[in-house]
Design an enzyme around this catalytic site. Sequence first.
Site, PDB file in Angstrom:
ATOM      1  N   HIS A 111      84.539  82.255   3.288  1.00 50.06           N
ATOM      2  CA  HIS A 111      85.758  83.067   3.126  1.00 50.06           C
ATOM      3  C   HIS A 111      85.929  84.083   4.261  1.00 50.06           C
ATOM      4  CE1 HIS A 111      86.520  81.290  -0.702  1.00 50.06           C
ATOM      5  NE2 HIS A 111      85.469  81.819  -1.289  1.00 50.06           N
ATOM      6  N   ASP A 137      82.619  73.513  -1.721  1.00 58.45           N
ATOM      7  CA  ASP A 137      82.621  74.645  -2.647  1.00 58.45           C
ATOM      8  C   ASP A 137      83.838  74.543  -3.570  1.00 58.45           C
ATOM      9  OD1 ASP A 137      81.262  77.687  -2.567  1.00 58.45           O
ATOM     10  OD2 ASP A 137      83.297  77.653  -3.363  1.00 58.45           O
ATOM     11  N   HIS A 163      85.800  76.850  -4.317  1.00 58.76           N
ATOM     12  CA  HIS A 163      86.869  77.650  -3.717  1.00 58.76           C
ATOM     13  C   HIS A 163      87.190  77.134  -2.323  1.00 58.76           C
ATOM     14  CE1 HIS A 163      84.757  80.491  -6.532  1.00 58.76           C
ATOM     15  NE2 HIS A 163      86.007  80.654  -6.924  1.00 58.76           N
ATOM     16  N   ASP A 188      79.233  75.623  -6.862  1.00 56.23           N
ATOM     17  CA  ASP A 188      80.025  76.190  -7.955  1.00 56.23           C
ATOM     18  C   ASP A 188      81.104  75.243  -8.467  1.00 56.23           C
ATOM     19  OD1 ASP A 188      81.243  76.501  -5.508  1.00 56.23           O
ATOM     20  OD2 ASP A 188      81.554  78.655  -5.674  1.00 56.23           O
TER      21      ASP A 188
END
Length: 340
Positions: free
Chosen positions: A158, A193, A195, A282
């Site tokens: 991120h 991931d 996200h 995740d």
Amino acid sequence: MKGFFDDRQWHHDPQHFMANGTLMPNPEQPRRIEVLKAAAEEAGCAFAAPVDAGLGPIAAVHSAEYLTFLRNIHTRWQRIEGAGPEVIPNIHPASRTDGYPKSAVGQAGWHQADTACPIAAGTWEAAYWSAQTALAGADALGDGARLAYALSRPPGHHAFRDLAGGFCFFNNAGIAAERLRAAGLRPAILDVDVHHGNGTQGIFYDRDDVLTVSIHADPARFYPFFWGHAQERGEGRGLGCNLNLPLARGTGDEEYLGALRMALDRVRDFGTEALVVALGLDASIDDPFRGLAVTQEGFRRIGAAITATGLPVLFVQEGGYISDTLDANLRCVLEGAQGG
């Protein structure tokens, strides 16, 4: 399998995480290191400490202004009367063309995208060695290794060129890919991931020398919200060098593996010579973020499909938070990657 980790990565110990207006304990806990390292060792990973490659490979991806901020901001923050123990922004510019302030509070808002990347006394050192861990993995591939694992913590995907966010400070996968490119290889980054890897996309969005691909929960109603949609394909020379494959919340193994096949087709068609996998765990059905529903067997098949490309592969750790199966999920990925 070669693995890399440095003990200084324990020094980042964030206490706070604000979501939906509620202050909660930060899920990016140092204890993740203990769980992930043990699981990797069970999967046959032999760890070594990274050598210090210096700031240059990090500065090849992140701006000098951002590095100055990240190195000094916690010390500056403590000079503010009544300041909390962690740097957490409370104001942000409307755009990246707005004025750059001198204030520590204003610069925090400029360089931190959200309240999920608190900066404390040990953050710079831990993030620096997290990046060095990824660089060591990239160098291992450059030296002929076919498979390596970088236990990079704090994570990185991120983080933009000059912006922290979502538990991330240095974009470890991006730094590793740039290292491989500088060594004469043609790299791709595959982000698995839950996200979207918005920072990674942002860093390479107008470039055609690094492919970025991300499989993630649909951001229409899921973090990071503003990035990760299918129409984002790159711009300028980078048009067509970014692929997003957003999936419906709750997507399980078969649909996920179908998206992975599409992702790996794009990796092949890019002429990729080295693959950096931003390895978030995740997407697990057991992860507290509850975005996707990949099982342990699904993770094993993900690992196997990635190495079936025949490419040298560097797994760089991203998300995956404390749950009953975090260790098993990593073990399954690495065993699957090794044909187990």
